[in-house]
Structures are given as C-alpha cells and as structure tokens.
Motif scaffolding. Structure first.
Motif, short mmCIF file in Angstrom:
data_model
loop_
_atom_site.label_atom_id
_atom_site.label_comp_id
_atom_site.label_asym_id
_atom_site.label_seq_id
_atom_site.Cartn_x
_atom_site.Cartn_y
_atom_site.Cartn_z
N THR A 87 0.86 -1.19 0.00
CA THR A 87 0.00 0.00 0.00
C THR A 87 0.89 1.23 0.00
OG1 THR A 87 -1.84 -1.09 1.13
CG2 THR A 87 -1.74 1.31 1.26
N TYR A 88 0.57 2.18 -0.86
CA TYR A 88 1.35 3.41 -0.98
C TYR A 88 0.51 4.58 -0.45
CZ TYR A 88 4.58 0.65 -3.68
OH TYR A 88 5.48 -0.32 -4.06
N LEU A 89 1.09 5.31 0.48
CA LEU A 89 0.40 6.42 1.14
C LEU A 89 1.12 7.73 0.83
CD1 LEU A 89 0.23 4.47 4.46
CD2 LEU A 89 -1.83 5.38 3.43
N CYS A 90 0.34 8.76 0.59
CA CYS A 90 0.95 10.09 0.51
C CYS A 90 0.52 10.88 1.74
CB CYS A 90 0.60 10.82 -0.77
SG CYS A 90 -1.08 11.43 -0.88
N ALA A 91 1.37 11.81 2.14
CA ALA A 91 1.10 12.62 3.32
C ALA A 91 1.62 14.02 3.09
CB ALA A 91 1.77 12.01 4.55
N VAL A 92 0.88 15.01 3.57
CA VAL A 92 1.32 16.39 3.43
C VAL A 92 1.56 16.99 4.80
CG1 VAL A 92 0.14 16.70 1.24
CG2 VAL A 92 -1.02 17.34 3.34
N ARG A 93 2.51 17.90 4.84
CA ARG A 93 2.77 18.70 6.04
C ARG A 93 2.42 20.13 5.66
NH1 ARG A 93 8.71 19.72 8.86
NH2 ARG A 93 8.10 21.59 10.04
N GLY A 94 1.51 20.72 6.41
CA GLY A 94 1.08 22.08 6.12
C GLY A 94 2.09 23.11 6.57
N THR A 95 2.01 24.30 6.00
CA THR A 95 2.96 25.36 6.36
C THR A 95 2.77 25.82 7.80
OG1 THR A 95 1.43 26.97 5.42
CG2 THR A 95 3.25 26.24 4.02
N THR A 96 1.57 25.58 8.34
CA THR A 96 1.32 25.98 9.73
C THR A 96 1.68 24.88 10.72
OG1 THR A 96 -0.97 25.25 9.54
CG2 THR A 96 -0.51 27.57 9.09
N ASP A 97 2.07 23.71 10.21
CA ASP A 97 2.45 22.59 11.09
C ASP A 97 3.94 22.71 11.41
OD1 ASP A 97 0.20 20.44 9.34
OD2 ASP A 97 -0.05 21.35 11.31
N SER A 98 4.23 23.53 12.41
CA SER A 98 5.63 23.86 12.73
C SER A 98 6.45 22.66 13.16
CB SER A 98 5.67 24.91 13.84
OG SER A 98 4.93 26.04 13.48
N TRP A 99 5.77 21.63 13.64
CA TRP A 99 6.50 20.52 14.22
C TRP A 99 6.30 19.20 13.49
CZ3 TRP A 99 3.59 23.45 18.13
CH2 TRP A 99 4.35 24.49 18.67
N GLY A 100 5.90 19.28 12.24
CA GLY A 100 5.98 18.11 11.38
C GLY A 100 4.76 17.21 11.31
N LYS A 101 3.63 17.62 11.89
CA LYS A 101 2.43 16.79 11.83
C LYS A 101 2.06 16.49 10.38
CE LYS A 101 -1.78 18.37 12.25
NZ LYS A 101 -2.97 19.02 12.83
N LEU A 102 1.74 15.23 10.09
CA LEU A 102 1.40 14.81 8.74
C LEU A 102 -0.09 14.52 8.61
CD1 LEU A 102 4.39 12.38 8.02
CD2 LEU A 102 4.07 14.71 7.17
N GLN A 103 -0.64 14.86 7.44
CA GLN A 103 -2.01 14.54 7.08
C GLN A 103 -1.94 13.52 5.94
OE1 GLN A 103 -4.68 16.26 8.53
NE2 GLN A 103 -6.25 15.12 7.43
N PHE A 104 -2.53 12.34 6.16
CA PHE A 104 -2.38 11.24 5.22
C PHE A 104 -3.62 11.03 4.36
CE2 PHE A 104 1.44 8.85 6.35
CZ PHE A 104 1.77 9.40 7.58
N GLY A 105 -3.39 10.49 3.16
CA GLY A 105 -4.47 9.92 2.38
C GLY A 105 -4.71 8.49 2.86
N ALA A 106 -5.76 7.86 2.29
CA ALA A 106 -6.11 6.50 2.71
C ALA A 106 -5.26 5.43 2.03
CB ALA A 106 -7.59 6.25 2.45
N GLY A 107 -4.51 5.83 1.01
CA GLY A 107 -3.60 4.88 0.38
C GLY A 107 -4.14 4.24 -0.88
N THR A 108 -3.23 3.75 -1.71
CA THR A 108 -3.56 2.93 -2.87
C THR A 108 -2.90 1.57 -2.69
OG1 THR A 108 -3.75 4.79 -4.42
CG2 THR A 108 -3.28 2.62 -5.35
N GLN A 109 -3.72 0.51 -2.69
CA GLN A 109 -3.20 -0.85 -2.54
C GLN A 109 -2.82 -1.38 -3.91
OE1 GLN A 109 -5.99 -3.64 -0.81
NE2 GLN A 109 -4.37 -5.03 -0.22
N VAL A 110 -1.55 -1.74 -4.06
CA VAL A 110 -1.01 -2.16 -5.35
C VAL A 110 -0.67 -3.65 -5.31
CG1 VAL A 110 0.95 -1.94 -6.92
CG2 VAL A 110 -0.09 0.11 -5.94
N VAL A 111 -1.11 -4.36 -6.35
CA VAL A 111 -0.73 -5.76 -6.53
C VAL A 111 -0.07 -5.88 -7.90
CG1 VAL A 111 -1.54 -8.14 -6.79
CG2 VAL A 111 -2.57 -6.63 -5.07
N VAL A 112 1.15 -6.39 -7.91
CA VAL A 112 1.87 -6.63 -9.16
C VAL A 112 1.92 -8.14 -9.37
CG1 VAL A 112 4.02 -6.34 -10.44
CG2 VAL A 112 3.27 -4.57 -8.80
N THR A 113 1.29 -8.60 -10.44
CA THR A 113 1.20 -10.04 -10.68
C THR A 113 2.33 -10.51 -11.59
OG1 THR A 113 -0.29 -9.59 -12.52
CG2 THR A 113 -1.29 -10.07 -10.38
N PRO A 114 2.91 -11.68 -11.26
CA PRO A 114 4.05 -12.20 -12.07
C PRO A 114 3.60 -12.59 -13.47
CG PRO A 114 3.91 -13.30 -9.93
CD PRO A 114 2.65 -12.48 -10.09
#
Lengths: 114, 114
Positions: A87-114
C-alpha cells in the motif's frame, strides 16, 4: 481543513508495467509532501520527500512529481516487480504545522502479478 | 543505529480495559508523535510530545493520553477501551535538525479490542 485523497484505492498490474499513483490535496499551503510504502500490518517506509519548492524527486525506479498550485502529486514506479506489491500512502505537512504533523491519504493498494 | 522501536507488537484487550503502548525514538531525536491507523485508512495524528510535554493534539478524546520520559521515550495510554479503538498504533520520532522534523516511523503496535 486539509483533505488528502488517493485514487484509485486499489490497482493491479502485470509485472513490468509502469505504475502511476495519484494524490490530491485541497490546501496548497504545504511545507512538503511525502510518499510512504506500507506492507500488510507493518509500519511506514519513507520513499520520497518533496519540498514545496521542488517539482519532482527521484530515487531509482521511483519518481514523484508535485504541482502545488493544482494540489496534485504523482508517484511513478517504472518496470514494476512483484516485490512492489504494497500500500502506498501520501502525506502532506502544512505550512502551519511547525513541528511536522502529517495529514495522510487513505492509500492505494497495489498488486503486481508475475 | 537503531530506528524507532515499539512494544508490544500485538495486544488483545477487552472493552472497558486500559492499555499502555511504548515507543523509543531514533537516536538523536527528541520529539515523538503518535498516530492511529484503522484498517483500510491512513494514519490519523493523535498527539506529539516534546520536552516531556504534549505540544500538539489531534481530534481524539481525553481517553487518549501520553507521557514522555527524560530519555525521550514515550507511552500512549488509552482508557475505557472501545471496539473502535482497534487499530495499528504508529509512533514517529523527529527532531528540529537538518531534516526539520521529518518523521521516522516505527513498526507499530496492533491493538485488538474484543
């Protein structure tokens, strides 16, 4: 309030195909954006971090772009392998988040089949 | 150099009980953040500790409390457990150094409330 969305929620591709994962955010006032990988039931592994002043970051087969004005980031994974299944997640840190708090998306679940 | 460690790995509790989760930050880090990740969702910020004080808090009830020790390790306490508290609890450490509060995540504690 910042909202982070990842579409699609799940993706299945054959081995060797390129992966394109999307992340959108509603508030363009971000400090940076980060992509993470998560294996089932495990913690988060940081893949790429893009500062707000950057347009893209690259690491090996991974490339992430950032368009702050349109509120979008895209993660490209070239020549996918079964080991890229996770699962791949992206997260943003806002300019007002002085101490690094992250806001995450719910993710994309990836399956790579052989 | 050990990364972020968390204990225990898994935990099963009964509704109404109390639980304590533990986190040791990466060497050189002085700030600890806690996140809750429900199944199929992205992590949600609970709170952050710095200099043994709660510095930032997300939208979580007072049943969630924490502590930071002089050696920077941290505990997350949850009282009066509800079924909805079942989740993966992630600890992240950071510092205001060269990488400016970039979050490094531990492997997580899986809490199941029955």
């Amino acid at each position: 309030k910042q909202e982070v969305t990842q579409i699609p929620a799940a993706l299945s591709v054959p081995e060797g195909e390129n992966l394109v994962l999307n992340c959108s955010f509603t508030d363009s006032a971000i400090y940076n954006l980060q992509w993470f990988r998560q294996d089932p039931g495990k913690g988060l592994t940081s893949l790429l971090l893009i500062q707000s002043s950057q347009r893209e970051q690259t690491s090996g087969r991974l490339n992430a772009s950032l368009d702050k004005s349109s509120g979008r980031s895209t993660l490209y994974i070239a020549a996918s392998q079964p080991g890229d299944s996770a699962t791949y997640l992206c997260a943003v840190r806002g300019t007002t988040d002085s101490w690094g708090k992250l806001q995450f998306g719910a993710g994309t679940q990836v399956v790579v089949t052989p | 150099d050990a990364g972020v460690t968390q204990s225990p790995t898994h935990l099963i509790k009964t509704r109404g009980q109390q639980v304590t989760l533990r986190c040791s930050p990466k060497s050189g880090h002085d700030t600890v953040s806690w996140y809750q990740q429900a199944l199929g969702q992205g992590p949600q910020f609970i709170f952050q500790y710095y200099e043994e004080e709660e510095r930032q808090r997300g939208n979580f009830p007072d049943r969630f409390s924490g502590h930071q020790f002089p050696n920077y390790s941290s505990e997350l306490n949850v009282n009066a457990l509800l079924l909805g508290d079942s989740a993966l609890y992630l600890c992240a450490s950071s510092s205001n150094g060269q990488r400016g509060y970039e979050q490094y995540f531990g492997p997580g504690t899986r809490l199941t409330v029955t």
